[in-house]
Design a protein around this motif. Structure first.
Motif, PDB file in Angstrom:
ATOM      1  N   ARG A  76      58.806  45.559  51.408  1.00 28.54           N
ATOM      2  CA  ARG A  76      57.574  45.221  51.538  1.00 28.54           C
ATOM      3  C   ARG A  76      56.992  45.755  52.629  1.00 28.54           C
ATOM      4  N   GLN A  77      57.730  46.011  53.848  1.00 29.91           N
ATOM      5  CA  GLN A  77      56.875  46.608  54.985  1.00 29.91           C
ATOM      6  C   GLN A  77      56.385  48.033  54.730  1.00 29.91           C
ATOM      7  N   SER A  78      57.076  48.940  53.963  1.00 32.03           N
ATOM      8  CA  SER A  78      56.542  50.212  53.545  1.00 32.03           C
ATOM      9  C   SER A  78      55.401  50.066  52.664  1.00 32.03           C
ATOM     10  N   ILE A  79      55.509  49.265  51.540  1.00 33.61           N
ATOM     11  CA  ILE A  79      54.374  49.008  50.514  1.00 33.61           C
ATOM     12  C   ILE A  79      53.176  48.456  51.287  1.00 33.61           C
ATOM     13  N   LEU A  80      53.263  47.588  52.089  1.00 32.25           N
ATOM     14  CA  LEU A  80      52.169  46.914  52.710  1.00 32.25           C
ATOM     15  C   LEU A  80      51.434  47.810  53.492  1.00 32.25           C
ATOM     16  N   VAL A  81      52.063  48.703  54.202  1.00 34.81           N
ATOM     17  CA  VAL A  81      51.431  49.592  55.205  1.00 34.81           C
ATOM     18  C   VAL A  81      50.629  50.623  54.247  1.00 34.81           C
ATOM     19  N   ARG A  82      50.971  51.119  53.156  1.00 33.77           N
ATOM     20  CA  ARG A  82      50.301  52.138  52.360  1.00 33.77           C
ATOM     21  C   ARG A  82      49.210  51.059  51.928  1.00 33.77           C
ATOM     22  N   HIS A  83      49.498  49.719  51.236  1.00 38.60           N
ATOM     23  CA  HIS A  83      48.327  49.335  50.655  1.00 38.60           C
ATOM     24  C   HIS A  83      47.016  49.103  51.674  1.00 38.60           C
ATOM     25  N   ARG A  84      47.434  48.550  52.991  1.00 38.63           N
ATOM     26  CA  ARG A  84      46.390  48.269  54.064  1.00 38.63           C
ATOM     27  C   ARG A  84      45.862  49.494  54.375  1.00 38.63           C
ATOM     28  N   GLU A  85      46.463  50.619  54.436  1.00 42.85           N
ATOM     29  CA  GLU A  85      45.694  51.785  54.773  1.00 42.85           C
ATOM     30  C   GLU A  85      44.604  52.054  53.705  1.00 42.85           C
ATOM     31  N   ARG A  86      45.072  52.076  52.519  1.00 41.45           N
ATOM     32  CA  ARG A  86      44.178  52.496  51.442  1.00 41.45           C
ATOM     33  C   ARG A  86      42.919  51.503  51.401  1.00 41.45           C
ATOM     34  N   ILE A  87      43.292  50.010  51.553  1.00 43.28           N
ATOM     35  CA  ILE A  87      42.055  48.992  51.721  1.00 43.28           C
ATOM     36  C   ILE A  87      41.137  49.465  52.779  1.00 43.28           C
ATOM     37  N   GLU A  88      41.790  49.857  53.905  1.00 40.98           N
ATOM     38  CA  GLU A  88      41.048  50.111  55.173  1.00 40.98           C
ATOM     39  C   GLU A  88      39.876  51.389  54.649  1.00 40.98           C
ATOM     40  N   ARG A  89      40.500  52.242  54.185  1.00 38.86           N
ATOM     41  CA  ARG A  89      39.917  53.615  53.769  1.00 38.86           C
ATOM     42  C   ARG A  89      38.848  53.376  52.907  1.00 38.86           C
ATOM     43  N   ASN A  90      39.030  52.294  51.659  1.00 38.94           N
ATOM     44  CA  ASN A  90      38.160  52.329  50.947  1.00 38.94           C
ATOM     45  C   ASN A  90      36.928  51.306  51.340  1.00 38.94           C
ATOM     46  N   LEU A  91      37.286  50.317  52.367  1.00 40.37           N
ATOM     47  CA  LEU A  91      36.110  49.462  52.858  1.00 40.37           C
ATOM     48  C   LEU A  91      35.393  50.347  53.802  1.00 40.37           C
ATOM     49  N   GLY A  92      35.998  51.334  54.560  1.00 41.73           N
ATOM     50  CA  GLY A  92      35.096  52.327  55.141  1.00 41.73           C
ATOM     51  C   GLY A  92      34.038  52.711  54.460  1.00 41.73           C
ATOM     52  N   LEU A  93      34.276  53.463  53.228  1.00 35.39           N
ATOM     53  CA  LEU A  93      33.440  53.824  52.262  1.00 35.39           C
ATOM     54  C   LEU A  93      32.325  52.926  51.691  1.00 35.39           C
ATOM     55  N   LEU A  94      32.992  51.890  51.580  1.00 41.38           N
ATOM     56  CA  LEU A  94      32.136  50.808  50.852  1.00 41.38           C
ATOM     57  C   LEU A  94      31.086  50.463  51.938  1.00 41.38           C
ATOM     58  N   GLY A  95      31.607  50.411  53.275  1.00 41.35           N
ATOM     59  CA  GLY A  95      30.450  50.131  54.429  1.00 41.35           C
ATOM     60  C   GLY A  95      29.477  51.152  54.391  1.00 41.35           C
ATOM     61  N   GLY A  96      29.845  52.367  54.196  1.00 41.69           N
ATOM     62  CA  GLY A  96      28.751  53.372  54.136  1.00 41.69           C
ATOM     63  C   GLY A  96      27.600  53.457  52.868  1.00 41.69           C
ATOM     64  N   PHE A  97      28.427  53.049  51.925  1.00 44.58           N
ATOM     65  CA  PHE A  97      27.743  52.694  50.742  1.00 44.58           C
ATOM     66  C   PHE A  97      26.721  51.662  50.661  1.00 44.58           C
ATOM     67  N   MET A  98      27.187  50.549  51.288  1.00 43.23           N
ATOM     68  CA  MET A  98      26.227  49.531  51.628  1.00 43.23           C
ATOM     69  C   MET A  98      24.991  49.738  52.399  1.00 43.23           C
ATOM     70  N   ALA A  99      25.535  50.508  53.475  1.00 41.36           N
ATOM     71  CA  ALA A  99      24.476  50.931  54.591  1.00 41.36           C
ATOM     72  C   ALA A  99      23.250  51.928  53.758  1.00 41.36           C
ATOM     73  N   LYS A 100      23.840  52.833  52.930  1.00 43.20           N
ATOM     74  CA  LYS A 100      22.863  53.504  52.197  1.00 43.20           C
ATOM     75  C   LYS A 100      22.044  52.852  51.139  1.00 43.20           C
ATOM     76  N   TYR A 101      22.553  51.888  50.475  1.00 40.41           N
ATOM     77  CA  TYR A 101      21.920  51.040  49.483  1.00 40.41           C
ATOM     78  C   TYR A 101      21.533  49.620  50.058  1.00 40.41           C
ATOM     79  N   GLU A 102      20.946  49.446  51.371  1.00 44.40           N
ATOM     80  CA  GLU A 102      20.600  48.367  52.133  1.00 44.40           C
ATOM     81  C   GLU A 102      19.534  47.737  51.400  1.00 44.40           C
ATOM     82  N   PRO A 103      18.617  48.440  50.566  1.00 41.47           N
ATOM     83  CA  PRO A 103      17.658  47.654  50.063  1.00 41.47           C
ATOM     84  C   PRO A 103      18.132  46.901  48.663  1.00 41.47           C
ATOM     85  N   LEU A 104      18.959  47.334  48.131  1.00 38.06           N
ATOM     86  CA  LEU A 104      19.617  46.959  46.982  1.00 38.06           C
ATOM     87  C   LEU A 104      20.717  45.766  47.237  1.00 38.06           C
ATOM     88  N   PHE A 105      21.648  45.864  48.478  1.00 37.19           N
ATOM     89  CA  PHE A 105      22.587  45.055  48.501  1.00 37.19           C
ATOM     90  C   PHE A 105      22.725  44.556  50.016  1.00 37.19           C
TER      91      PHE A 105
END
Ligand SMILES: Cc1ncc(COP(=O)(O)O)c(C=O)c1O
Length: 374
Positions: free
Chosen positions: A269-298
């Motif tokens: 689990r340790q190695s699988i979880l590290v990989r998943h947390r890294e992916r989630i963090e990357r995706n949340l970073g992108l989603l944060g940028g998206f939310m800032a760009k579309y602030e009038p919508l979301f």
């Protein structure tokens, strides 16, 4: 018992396997069998290769139960029951709820957590969070919902769909309220271990309260949903016997290959979880940028844990069922409207556990931009 259709699952059943970008998914991408087997240690590899495909022990493979018990402080293998997570919700509700009982459940949420109790003729009070306060579930609101007939409190932290993870003080207060009235707690912890900051991880409810049942599994955190393996950790021996007796009426025992594969996944689990947390963090970073760009919508509350969040769509003229339908038809992006959670039509669920999330988000962005221009 008469169960209403499970709205979210029917929606997923319709689109998940044909859509290009399942941006509403709550799990992490599935590992391949070859990948998982490459992570096996020598004893489990041996178990896999010599596995007999007969029935297995109803409570779960002893080695798997031992591995699971090791995840919880002060818990023994005999206090673990293995089955599919959804099956365990069904079994637990059927053991714990009777006609006329009162149940309190975090809401909005995973439908079976309250629907099964309702189908057993319990009255369910919905404990709702405060969006303006970071989707906080206020424990004092929970206290107000308790009645003399309250037999069960159903919790789900980290929470699907809001991504809420209570602070330690709130969590302690929640369990204190349950303790004061002696109410059983069914704690769905399917997204535990996916805290963005490990320091925020809450103890499992079963570690803190003897009348709590903790539910978890390998579906979300380890990306092994196809194994259909989860577990309940329960300290009450009589209740454990009842739960096992009910499993005799659902699947009798879990799939033999799945138990061994889950054991391999848990040991790695340790190695699988590290990989998943890294992916989630990357995706949340992108989603944060998206939310800032579309602030009038979301507007959104970034999740503190888990794989999902529940942004609000602001334009009053368009509800999220319609928005999600257009995203699906025109962009090949699947989002989940809040109507699937019986929570109005202003929100949608987005999941950040998938590898192709960046491409899906880009597609969504292009779609929104072209619609705004049009
Ligand atoms: C909060 C919660 N509990 C339980 C489940 C059921 O898990 P499984 O699909 O592995 O049975 C889910 C699945 O989405 C979930 O989100």
């Amino acid at each position: 018992m008469r169960l209403d259709p499970f709205q979210l699952e029917r929606y997923f059943g319709q689109y998940e396997f044909s859509v290009e970008f399942p941006l509403a998914a709550s799990d992490c991408d599935g590992l391949s069998l070859a990948e998982l087997l490459s992570l096996a240690d020598v004893p489990t590899r041996n178990l896999w290769e010599t596995l007999q495909l007969g029935y297995t022990e109803t409570q779960g493979h002893p080695l798997l139960r031992r591995e699971i018990a090791g995840l919880y402080q002060g818990c023994e293998p005999d206090q673990v029951l293995v089955a599919a997570p959804e099956e365990l919700i069904f079994i637990a509700a059927n053991c714990l709820v009777r006609n006329g009982d009162h149940v309190v459940c975090t809401f909005p949420g995973y439908q079976s957590l309250y629907s099964i109790a309702e189908s057993l003729h319990a009255e369910v009070s919905r404990w709702e969070p405060d969006e303006a306060n970071g989707w906080r579930f206020d424990p004092e609101r929970l206290a107000q919902l308790i009645r003399p007939s309250t037999r069960l409190i159903v919790l789900n932290f980290p929470h699907n769909p809001t991504g809420c993870l209570p602070g330690f003080d709130d969590y302690e207060r929640i369990l204190e309220i349950a303790t004061t009235y002696g109410i059983t707690v069914l704690s769905d912890e399917m997204y535990r271990l996916l805290e963005r900051d490990e320091g925020d991880r809450l103890p499992a409810a079963v570690e803190l309260y003897e009348k709590a049942l903790s539910l978890s599994g390998v579906s979300k955190t380890l990306g092994l949903a196809g194994l259909r393996i989860g577990w309940l950790v329960v300290r009450d021996e009589r209740l454990m016997r009842r739960l096992i007796e009910l499993k005799d009426y659902t699947t009798i025992c879990s799939s033999a290959p799945s138990e061994i594969l889950a054991l391999i996944g848990l040991r790695a689990r340790q190695s699988i979880l590290v990989r998943h947390r890294e992916r989630i963090e990357r995706n949340l970073g992108l989603l944060g940028g998206f939310m800032a760009k579309y602030e009038p919508l979301f507007s959104w509350v970034p999740p503190r844990a888990g794989t999902v969040c529940f942004p609000r769509f602001k334009p009053a003229a368009l509800g999220t069922p319609e928005l999600c339908r257009m995203a699906l038809d025109e962009a090949g992006v699947m989002l989940a409207p809040s109507t699937l959670f019986d929570y109005g039509e202003r929100h949608l669920r987005i999941g950040v556990g998938r590898e192709n999330f960046p491409e899906g988000l880009l597609r969504l962005s292009t779609f929104l931009t072209s619609r705004r221009a049009g």
